[in-house]
Design a protein around this motif. Structure first.
Motif, PDB file in Angstrom:
ATOM      1  N   ARG B 181      -6.247  -6.091  10.549  1.00  0.00           N
ATOM      2  CA  ARG B 181      -6.136  -6.738   9.334  1.00  0.00           C
ATOM      3  C   ARG B 181      -6.934  -8.044   9.109  1.00  0.00           C
ATOM      4  NH1 ARG B 181      -0.167  -5.907   9.223  1.00  0.00           N
ATOM      5  NH2 ARG B 181      -0.004  -4.023   8.007  1.00  0.00           N
ATOM      6  N   ALA B 184     -10.428  -6.306   8.540  1.00  0.00           N
ATOM      7  CA  ALA B 184     -10.701  -5.983   7.397  1.00  0.00           C
ATOM      8  C   ALA B 184     -11.155  -7.237   6.458  1.00  0.00           C
ATOM      9  CB  ALA B 184      -9.283  -5.424   6.656  1.00  0.00           C
ATOM     10  N   GLY B 185     -10.695  -8.295   6.610  1.00  0.00           N
ATOM     11  CA  GLY B 185     -11.197  -9.522   5.771  1.00  0.00           C
ATOM     12  C   GLY B 185     -12.695  -9.732   6.293  1.00  0.00           C
ATOM     13  N   PHE B 188     -14.737  -7.239   4.275  1.00  0.00           N
ATOM     14  CA  PHE B 188     -14.868  -7.219   2.837  1.00  0.00           C
ATOM     15  C   PHE B 188     -15.901  -8.343   2.738  1.00  0.00           C
ATOM     16  CE2 PHE B 188     -12.182  -3.861   3.094  1.00  0.00           C
ATOM     17  CZ  PHE B 188     -12.673  -3.030   2.292  1.00  0.00           C
ATOM     18  N   GLY B 189     -16.186  -9.155   3.389  1.00  0.00           N
ATOM     19  CA  GLY B 189     -17.126 -10.292   3.167  1.00  0.00           C
ATOM     20  C   GLY B 189     -16.479 -11.665   3.019  1.00  0.00           C
ATOM     21  N   ALA B 190     -15.347 -11.934   3.793  1.00  0.00           N
ATOM     22  CA  ALA B 190     -14.355 -13.044   3.442  1.00  0.00           C
ATOM     23  C   ALA B 190     -15.065 -13.910   4.375  1.00  0.00           C
ATOM     24  CB  ALA B 190     -12.903 -12.609   3.816  1.00  0.00           C
ATOM     25  N   GLN B 194     -11.174 -18.294   4.053  1.00  0.00           N
ATOM     26  CA  GLN B 194     -10.477 -17.188   3.291  1.00  0.00           C
ATOM     27  C   GLN B 194      -9.583 -16.241   4.144  1.00  0.00           C
ATOM     28  OE1 GLN B 194     -14.112 -15.713   1.320  1.00  0.00           O
ATOM     29  NE2 GLN B 194     -13.523 -16.465  -0.652  1.00  0.00           N
ATOM     30  N   GLY B 198      -6.026 -16.524   3.281  1.00  0.00           N
ATOM     31  CA  GLY B 198      -5.505 -15.217   2.811  1.00  0.00           C
ATOM     32  C   GLY B 198      -4.942 -14.343   3.554  1.00  0.00           C
ATOM     33  N   ILE B 199      -5.075 -14.185   4.941  1.00  0.00           N
ATOM     34  CA  ILE B 199      -4.695 -13.167   5.977  1.00  0.00           C
ATOM     35  C   ILE B 199      -3.910 -13.968   7.031  1.00  0.00           C
ATOM     36  CG2 ILE B 199      -5.166 -11.597   7.342  1.00  0.00           C
ATOM     37  CD1 ILE B 199      -7.910 -10.984   5.608  1.00  0.00           C
ATOM     38  N   PRO B 202      -0.705 -16.385   6.192  1.00  0.00           N
ATOM     39  CA  PRO B 202       0.579 -15.857   5.470  1.00  0.00           C
ATOM     40  C   PRO B 202       1.149 -14.775   6.523  1.00  0.00           C
ATOM     41  CG  PRO B 202      -1.622 -15.470   3.926  1.00  0.00           C
ATOM     42  CD  PRO B 202      -1.966 -16.467   5.305  1.00  0.00           C
ATOM     43  N   LEU B 203       0.320 -14.093   7.115  1.00  0.00           N
ATOM     44  CA  LEU B 203       0.911 -12.974   8.243  1.00  0.00           C
ATOM     45  C   LEU B 203       1.576 -13.722   9.275  1.00  0.00           C
ATOM     46  CD1 LEU B 203      -1.510 -10.174   8.250  1.00  0.00           C
ATOM     47  CD2 LEU B 203       0.299 -10.591   6.699  1.00  0.00           C
ATOM     48  N   SER B 294       4.177  -3.184 -14.608  1.00  0.00           N
ATOM     49  CA  SER B 294       2.915  -3.518 -14.465  1.00  0.00           C
ATOM     50  C   SER B 294       2.262  -3.288 -15.778  1.00  0.00           C
ATOM     51  CB  SER B 294       1.986  -2.870 -13.307  1.00  0.00           C
ATOM     52  OG  SER B 294       1.938  -1.587 -13.959  1.00  0.00           O
ATOM     53  N   GLY B 295       1.020  -3.858 -16.179  1.00  0.00           N
ATOM     54  CA  GLY B 295       0.220  -3.950 -17.442  1.00  0.00           C
ATOM     55  C   GLY B 295      -0.059  -2.619 -17.823  1.00  0.00           C
ATOM     56  N   ALA B 296      -0.440  -1.822 -16.780  1.00  0.00           N
ATOM     57  CA  ALA B 296      -0.943  -0.593 -16.995  1.00  0.00           C
ATOM     58  C   ALA B 296       0.190   0.383 -17.612  1.00  0.00           C
ATOM     59  CB  ALA B 296      -1.551   0.280 -15.825  1.00  0.00           C
ATOM     60  N   GLU B 297       1.541   0.181 -16.921  1.00  0.00           N
ATOM     61  CA  GLU B 297       2.604   1.071 -17.223  1.00  0.00           C
ATOM     62  C   GLU B 297       2.937   0.774 -18.967  1.00  0.00           C
ATOM     63  OE1 GLU B 297       5.065   1.949 -13.528  1.00  0.00           O
ATOM     64  OE2 GLU B 297       4.979  -0.275 -14.025  1.00  0.00           O
TER      65      GLU B 297
END
Ligand SMILES: Nc1ncnc2c1ncn2[C@@H]1O[C@H](COP(=O)(O)OP(=O)(O)O)[C@@H](O)[C@H]1O
Ligand SMILES: [Mg+2]
Lengths: 439, 304
Positions: B181, B184-185, B188-190, B194, B198-199, B202-203, B294-297
């Motif tokens: 994980r 993964a951060g 993706f360029g964190a 961050q 962000g990871i 919290p975890l 959610s908004g889409a729904e």
């Protein structure tokens, strides 16, 4: 050279990765001929002298047993781990020895990744996970969420936007992982055993979907797997790794029909050849063929010479026009006509050179003559007799090798004569299939 | 051999004296700040009418855990009032809160440092061992020489004593985050910041909260000992009861500490595992938010 390098998405040049003490010295020793096992006590050489180029839009598969260095290699391609020696070039930018800020920029703009165990962020919703790359790049919320919703729809997760990852099944979680990588809008996708943790049916579904997405977006994909069938199904080219080295790079057919060494050969032994080899790989030169302008006698002669009950008819440019059967030709000769035109029938079972063997079985059973293989301009480029199809599936022999044709059936006329001259058997004869039919 | 003695104690005393003389300004400043904080908090709590404050404590219990805790809290705090231990209990609570907040503010960054830097980890680990195994009362002596009698030596000793689990749990929590994980951060360029925010944090939060629970409990046990250093509160009541051999007073002071301990433990442990308490107000709010379409729904439904 320039033109060439612009079609290359990513290249690795003599890349090494050594874990343990004094890695540089270990690389020096490896370069001067020390073997991996001689180093074993001091350092682990996970990747040794690996070089390759991945073309834009290509699916490049790296395959090898567990521990052969695949994960280490892929982590050097986006700089998660720094190569001990050698260079990695992503879309023209060398990522070896660049600053952390530059490296982050390359990652967020050019290359993203899908992980074996998904590596989703469990405290974020599916939507926020998919939008992660854009969020890091500072894309405004409404914009990145709009894009993320499109991607979620695309990977088949619509309606799950607000769920947390652990509310989803494994297959769905990996769709989120794939969606996150797609939403990052990079041209290159790294996938480390991305489907290995999924059960077989879902895996096949994901593989098919990946091919679809690749076709649609033309992404360059570097896919790691230990499963040869997966490699063969997905790969445009495959690099086979063993003990840190790449032992062969080639198309799936190259690897299957011409393994570079015993290791590769053993590896390919249990591959499902029917899904990998194509008609083009196993077809033979068409022999029972006559030109469109030929007469029925020529056709019959061709049938007699090749022991078949029909011949293919081709045009001047070798396009397949149809098939002529022996009975029709005989009638034509008896009527004294000289043009085949009236008896040419359409070929019901022509297959394309790109069809995999799996798709040839039904046509082969239904066809009374060797299957006609045509290219994309409908030219007859080869035929596949049933024996050839069967032989191609076996291990060991290369499908294109010589084959022994089974003994031909004795012509009916001979049998008729024999039966007419002798007495009848005790039991009534059972009528079989047409003895003239080709296997 | 009889005469052989290395005067380590004396040496350390000399060093401490030297520190006291040369850093007097700093100690004065720190002392003033702490006593102002603790006394201010105590005064603020005492200014609230007792029933109102008990209601607030009960609501906190319901917010993070359950209505059962809310009722238990209300009953047990009423008992404290009834025993005449309300003021010392709030004094102790203030000391514990201030000490715990300062401890956490020091411990979490130290834990992060140790998780990211092997050298820092190797240096700090024995220091933490030392801090944790030293008998708690020993901290009071230098603290009193630096800050003189009162609440300040108590809070300083409490901070030192309760720091190690906060640091350790933070390091453990961050090191325990699934490396894929974190990758993964990076992938993706964190930036490292961050990834931390962000990871990793919290975890690691459940583990870090476990550490905070330990910090608070240790702080409470130390706050009682701080009574020996002159800090007002339940500890001082206990000390007074011992010196006068007053069993009744001692039991009542002791019970009020138990009430505080149970309340603080249940609240902080619930903060570390929010998923376990489905009837807490926080969990209900969270579920309601998750179930909101959610908004889409909403748009597809609107189109249908
Ligand atoms: N961080 C590491 N430290 C030391 N050795 C490692 C590390 N990562 C991988 N290795 C070793 O490198 C070799 C290749 O591992 P890996 O790249 O994970 O292989 P694969 O992905 O093909 O299974 C293995 O022998 C493994 O033990
Ligand atoms: Mg691996």
């Amino acid at each position: 050279m320039n033109e060439n390098s612009s079609s290359i998405a990513l290249s690795a040049k003599n890349v090494y990765k050594v874990f343990g003490k004094k890695p540089q010295e270990a690389v020096r020793r490896l370069k001067s001929g020390t073997s991996r096992s001689e180093l074993a006590g001091h350092a682990t050489a996970a990747v040794i002298d690996v070089s390759f180029e991945v073309k834009k839009g290509e699916i490049f598969v790296v395959m090898g047993l567990s521990g052969s260095g695949k994960s280490t290699l892929i982590r050097m391609l986006n700089g998660l781990w720094e190569a001990t020696s050698g260079e990695v070039i992503v879309d023209g930018t060398s990522i070896t020895g660049i600053t952390p800020a530059k490296l982050r920029q390359v990652r967020s703009e050019k290359i993203s990744m899908v992980f074996q165990h998904f590596a989703l962020l469990p405290h974020r919703t599916v939507l926020d996970n998919v939008a992660y790359g854009a969020e890091l790049r500072g894309v405004p919320r409404s914009e990145r969420e709009k894009r993320a919703r499109e991607i979620i729809e695309l990977v088949g997760l619509a309606g799950n936007e607000q769920k947390l990852p652990d509310q989803l099944s494994g297959g769905m979680q990996q769709r989120v992982g794939l969606g996150r990588a797609l939403a990052a809008d990079t041209d290159i996708l790294l996938m480390d055993e991305a489907f290995s943790a999924l059960d077989p049916l879902i895996r096949r579904e994901m593989q098919e979907q990946l091919l679809e997405l690749q076709e649609r977006f033309g992404k360059t994909i570097i896919f790691i797997t230990h499963d040869l069938n997966e490699a063969m199904f997905l790969g445009d080219r495959i690099a086979v790794m063993r003990d840190g080295r790449v032992v062969q790079i080639g198309t799936p057919e190259d690897i299957l029909t011409d393994p570079a060494n015993d290791y590769v050969e053993q590896f390919v032994q249990d591959v499902d050849r029917a899904r990998v080899l194509t008609a083009g790989n196993v077809m033979e030169r068409p022999i029972s063929v006559v030109a469109e302008g030929a007469g029925p006698r020529t056709a019959l002669r061709a049938m007699r010479d090749t022991y078949s009950s029909a011949v293919y008819v081709v045009g001047r440019d070798r396009t397949l026009r149809g098939i002529v059967r022996d009975r029709d030709a005989i009638k034509l000769v008896q009527k004294g006509e000289s043009s085949l035109a009236s008896i040419i029938r359409p070929v019901p079972q022509a297959v394309s050179v790109d069809d995999v063997l799996l798709d040839l079985f039904v046509p082969a059973i239904e066809s009374e003559v060797p299957l006609a293989v045509t290219d994309d301009r409908s030219r007859l480029v080869g035929v596949i007799p049933r024996v050839t199809l069967l032989a191609a599936l076996g291990p060991g022999t290369t499908a294109t090798g010589e084959l022994t044709i089974p003994q031909q059936a004795v012509p009916t006329t001979v049998i008729d004569e024999l039966l007419a001259s002798g007495e009848t058997d005790a039991a009534p004869a059972v009528h079989g299939s047409d003895p003239k039919e080709v296997h | 051999m009889e005469d052989f003695r290395i005067p380590i104690g004396e040496w350390i005393e000399t060093v401490l004296d030297w520190i006291k003389i040369n850093f007097a300004v700093i100690f004065d400043g720190v002392g003033t700040a702490f006593s102002a904080l603790i006394e201010g908090l105590t005064d603020a709590l005492l200014a609230v009418p007792e029933p109102a404050l008990i209601l607030v404590f009960a609501l906190i219990g319901w917010l993070v855990r359950s209505w059962q805790l809310a009722i238990g809290t209300a009953v047990s705090f009423l008992l404290v009032v009834a025993m005449g231990q309300w003021t010392p209990a709030l004094q102790t609570l203030s000391l514990v809160l201030v000490a715990a907040i300062v401890t956490i503010a020091v411990a979490v960054p130290l834990g992060i440092l140790m998780a990211r830097n092997a050298t820092a980890s190797a240096i700090l680990r024995p220091v933490l061992d030392f801090m944790q195994t030293m008998p708690a009362l020993v901290y009071l002596i230098p603290a009193i020489t630096f800050f003189s009698i009162g609440v300040v030596p108590g809070v300083v000793a409490t901070i030192i004593f309760s720091l190690p689990p906060g640091v350790r749990f933070t390091e453990l929590g961050i090191r325990g985050v699934d490396p894929e994980r974190v990758e993964a951060g990076h992938a993706f360029g964190a930036t490292p910041g961050q990834i931390l925010r962000g990871i990793q944090l919290p975890l690691a939060a459940p583990t870090i909260m476990g550490g905070i629970n330990q910090v608070v409990m240790l702080a409470l046990s130390m706050a009682v000992i701080a009574g020996f250093g002159g800090a007002d509160g339940a500890g001082k009541e206990v000390v007074a009861a011992i010196s006068t051999l007053n069993v009744a007073r001692g039991v009542e002071a002791g019970l009020s500490v138990v009430v505080l301990a149970i309340f603080l433990d249940r609240v902080t442990s619930a903060l570390g595992a929010p998923g376990d308490y489905r009837s807490s107000i926080l969990a209900i709010l969270r579920r309601r938010r998750a179930n909101r379409p959610s908004g889409a729904e909403v748009t597809t439904r609107a189109r249908v």
